[in-house]
Design an enzyme around this catalytic site. Structure first.
Site, short mmCIF file in Angstrom:
data_model
loop_
_atom_site.label_atom_id
_atom_site.label_comp_id
_atom_site.label_asym_id
_atom_site.label_seq_id
_atom_site.Cartn_x
_atom_site.Cartn_y
_atom_site.Cartn_z
N ASP A 36 36.78 47.22 32.13
CA ASP A 36 36.90 47.29 33.58
C ASP A 36 35.72 48.07 34.16
OD1 ASP A 36 39.62 46.80 35.51
OD2 ASP A 36 38.06 48.08 36.36
N VAL A 63 31.22 43.02 35.30
CA VAL A 63 31.15 41.65 34.81
C VAL A 63 30.04 40.84 35.47
CG1 VAL A 63 33.57 41.55 34.09
CG2 VAL A 63 32.93 40.84 36.43
N ASN A 89 40.06 38.06 33.28
CA ASN A 89 40.99 38.42 34.34
C ASN A 89 40.30 39.05 35.55
OD1 ASN A 89 43.82 39.35 35.41
ND2 ASN A 89 42.62 41.24 35.26
N TYR A 155 36.09 32.42 47.88
CA TYR A 155 37.05 32.64 46.80
C TYR A 155 37.62 31.31 46.31
CZ TYR A 155 41.11 34.52 44.29
OH TYR A 155 42.05 34.82 43.32
N LYS A 159 37.04 29.83 42.46
CA LYS A 159 38.15 29.59 41.54
C LYS A 159 38.29 28.11 41.18
CE LYS A 159 39.68 33.82 41.00
NZ LYS A 159 39.73 34.46 39.66
#
Length: 252
Positions: A36, A63, A89, A155, A159
Site C-alpha cells: 500500500d 502503484v 485491489n 473512473y 475500469k
C-alpha cells in the site's frame, strides 16, 4: 486451508477490501505481501496477521510507479521465494465528472492508478507464472467496469479497460495454467471516497439517480470471500470472468 503455503501480493491492502482480502488469505494459509502507499496502515495489517499466527510483510508501494512495482515483486521473491496469487485491489475514484468536465490531469492520474498499474503488475506476474508453470490473478474491478453510471467518465473508462485486460489475459494464457478473473463489487463500505477530490455537482446528481434501487452497502469481508474463492483451487475451471457482487443492485 484453501491457500496453504501460497504466496499472495495484495495491493491497496492497508484498508477496506484489500485489508479484508489480505487478512482472509492469511487465515487460509497464504503468505501475504501487504502492499500500500500508506506504509503505516500496511504495517498495521501485517502486524495483525502475524499476531494471529500468519505470515506477512508490509511494503510501501506507489502503484503508479513502475520502479515501485518492480521493487514490490523483487522483495516478494526475496522474502517468500516466489508468487502464486496477485490481487490487484489498489484504486482511486474520480470526482464523478462527465467527459465534458474531466481534465487531462484527472484522467491521467485515474488511468495511472486504476489501469496502467494493473497492466504493469500483471506483466511482472505473468513473467514469473510462465517460468513456474502456474499462477492466479484476481483484479478488483468494480461494477463501474461493467456499467456506465457508477462514477465519472475517467473512473468508468479505467475500469472498463481492466475488464478487457482481464479477459484478454485469461484467454492468452489459458493454456499455460494461468488464470485471470475479476470482481465487480457494487457499493461497499470503504474509504475510497477520500480519493475523490473535488466532486462534479452535475455528474454526482446524475450518478445518484441509481442509488434508490441499491439494496444495501456491502462489507469488505464479503468481497474478500469471493476473492478467496477466485484465488483458490476451488475456482480452477473459472477463467476470464468478471463476477458481480452487489446484493442485486445491477439485477434491476
Amino acid at each position: 486451508m484453501k491457500l496453504q503455503n501460497k504466496v499472495a501480493i495484495v495491493t491497496g491492502a492497508a484498508s477496506g477490501m484489500g485489508k479484508a482480502i489480505a487478512e482472509l488469505y492469511a487465515k487460509q494459509g497464504a503468505k501475504v505481501v501487504v502492499s500500500d502507499l500508506n506504509l503505516e496502515g500496511a504495517q498495521a495489517v501485517a502486524s495483525t496477521i502475524k499476531g494471529s499466527g500468519g505470515e506477512a510483510f508490509a511494503i510501501q508501494t506507489n502503484v503508479a510507479s513502475e520502479e515501485d512495482l518492480i521493487h514490490l515483486f523483487n522483495e516478494t521473491q526475496s522474502v517468500f521465494g516466489g508468487l502464486d496469487i496477485l490481487v490487484n485491489n489498489a484504486g482511486i475514484m474520480d470526482g464523478m465528472e462527465p467527459v465534458g468536465e474531466v481534465t487531462d490531469q484527472r484522467w491521467n492520474l485515474i488511468f495511472a492508478v486504476n489501469t496502467t498499474s494493473v497492466m504493469h503488475t500483471m506483466r511482472l506476474a505473468t513473467d514469473l507464472f510462465l517460468k513456474q508453470g502456474h499462477g492466479v490473478i484476481v483484479n478488483n474491478i468494480s461494477a463501474g467496469g461493467l456499467y456506465g453510471a457508477r462514477a465519472g467518465a475517467a473512473y468508468t473508462a479505467s475500469k472498463h479497460a481492466v475488464v478487457g485486460l482481464t479477459k484478454n489475459t485469461a484467454f492468452m494464457y489459458a493454456n499455460k495454467n494461468i488464470r485471470c478473473n475479476g470482481i465487480a463489487p457494487g457499493a461497499v463500505a470503504t474509504n475510497i471516497s477520500s480519493s475523490m477530490g473535488k466532486v462534479s455537482e452535475y455528474g454526482a446528481s446524475r450518478q445518484q439517480l441509481g442509488l434508490a434501487i441499491n439494496p444495501g452497502i456491502g462489507q469488505p469481508e464479503e468481497i474478500a470471500k469471493l476473492a478467496l474463492f477466485l484465488g483458490s483451487d476451488d475456482s480452477n475451471f473459472i477463467n476470464g470472468q468478471i463476477v458481480t457482487i452487489d446484493g442485486g443492485w445491477t439485477a434491476y
